[in-house]
Design an enzyme around this catalytic site. Structure first.
Site: not given
Ligand code: AHM
Ligand code: MG
Length: 352
Positions: A81, A87, A110-111, A133, A135-136, A292
């Site tokens: 990503d 982040d 996660e990073e 994680d 900054l989710d 997560e």
């Molecule tokens: P991230 O860790 O890259 O931020 O992705 C996790 C996030 C969650 O917080 C959220 O529920 C989900 O991705 C949303 O995904 P989508 O856009 O496919 O619905």
């Molecule tokens: Mg995340």
């Protein structure tokens, strides 16, 4: 003959303090006796996370004011990503806080592709490892929508004399000794559990302290809301489509922020169900098991909720094989997760 009823043990979570403010630090220290291995390490770790959360909160709050929004130069993270600047910042601050105190021996984020060893501080060897994680939901930052930090703490399995190993991190969620999240929302709240219920602490910016605001949180048995990215409806399996149709038939409201911490926090307070099933793009689910799904499953279960994969395995019983493993999830009010389970059992083409 008069009978005596045994009084449940009183913990700081159940004691009444009138209007007196209980800070996170006071709460953590006074709860130490609840821990199985009360050496003060876990207490220190939770305090480190609290400090990092305050620093991250400060930056999140001024994200629109300084040149910190947008995509970082560092490129993609372990899951491919785009990394946001915040982040990277949140990741650095959490690692820094944990490294400075040396209360854990290794970190996974996660990073970062691999685990990060933490050098002993004052020759003290720690028995704990931390996953997070930082900054989710970070795709929400640029548009001022809530984001969160998620964390999980385990005891290491390997000998404390040597470096921590990846196997220390590949433990099922049932082995978590503490887990929680910080939601940077309309206010900032830190919610955590050490396996003795769930408590929430709201940051009072005027004194810079997290203060106990949600004592012994319990999730409602049932709810009126479901949270799923319904844009992927046609990519979901039949049983999931039938369940979503049922939610609509029952007039449940759809609430989907796209920031898991925010969605789960709402469900914890108001009841409901959050779903991230298999899609064509993410056949194994999108969300990550170790930092997560597991920590949020521990919080929700401790509050009286349930959490399953959409193949109906209990999230906390999953045996992880990889650090950044993905997983499907159905989590929330127990009656709604049971209802979803019944739909999967009825319509699933897969052998369960
Ligand atoms: P991230 O860790 O890259 O931020 O992705 C996790 C996030 C969650 O917080 C959220 O529920 C989900 O991705 C949303 O995904 P989508 O856009 O496919 O619905
Ligand atoms: Mg995340």
């Amino acid at each position: 003959m008069a009978t005596t009823t045994k009084k449940a043990p009183e913990t700081i979570a159940t004691q009444q303090h009138g209007n007196r403010i209980v800070t996170l630090d006071e709460f953590i220290i006074r709860s130490e006796k609840d821990f199985e291995y009360a050496t003060g390490e876990l207490t220190g770790l939770l305090r480190d996370i609290g400090v990092a959360a305050k620093i991250i909160n400060r930056e999140v709050n001024k994200a629109g004011l300084v040149n910190i929004i947008g995509v970082a130069d560092s490129g993609d993270n372990a899951s491919g990503d785009k990394q946001q600047k915040l982040d990277v910042y949140a990741n650095e601050k959490l690692i820094e806080c944990l490294q400075n105190s040396g209360e854990c021996c290794a970190i996974a984020s996660e990073e970062n592709d691999d685990i990060i060893q933490v050098s002993p501080v004052n020759s003290k060897k720690s028995n704990y490892i931390v996953l997070f994680d930082p900054l989710d939901g970070s795709s929400n930052i640029d548009v001022n929508v809530s984001v969160g930090t998620i964390f999980a703490i385990y005891r290491r399995r390997s000998d404390a004399a040597g470096p921590a190993t990846k196997e220390d991190f590949l433990q099922p969620g049932t082995k978590q000794v503490a887990a929680g999240y910080v939601l940077y929302g309309t206010s900032t709240i830190l919610v955590y559990t050490t396996g003795h219920g769930v408590n929430g602490f709201t940051l009072d910016p005027s004194i810079g302290e997290f203060c106990l605001s949600h004592r012994n949180l319990r999730i409602p048995e049932n709810g009126q809301f479901y949270a799923v990215n319904q844009g992927y409806y046609s990519k979901f399996d039949l049983e999931m489509r039938r369940y979503i149709d049922n939610c609509s038939d029952q007039n449940y409201g759809l609430r989907y922020i796209g920031s898991m911490v925010s969605d789960i926090h709402r469900i914890l307070i108001q009841g409901g169900i959050f779903l991230y099933p298999s899609t064509r793009k993410y056949p194994k689910g999108k969300l990550r098991l170790l930092y997560e799904c597991n920590p949020l499953a521990m919080v929700v279960e401790q509050a009286g909720g349930k959490s399953l994969t959409t193949q109906l395995k209990r999230i906390l019983d999953m045996e992880p094989r990889e650090l950044h493993q993905r997983c499907t999830i159905a989590i929330g009010s127990p009656a709604m997760v049971d209802e979803l389970k019944a739909f999967v059992e009825r319509y699933s083409a897969l052998p369960l």
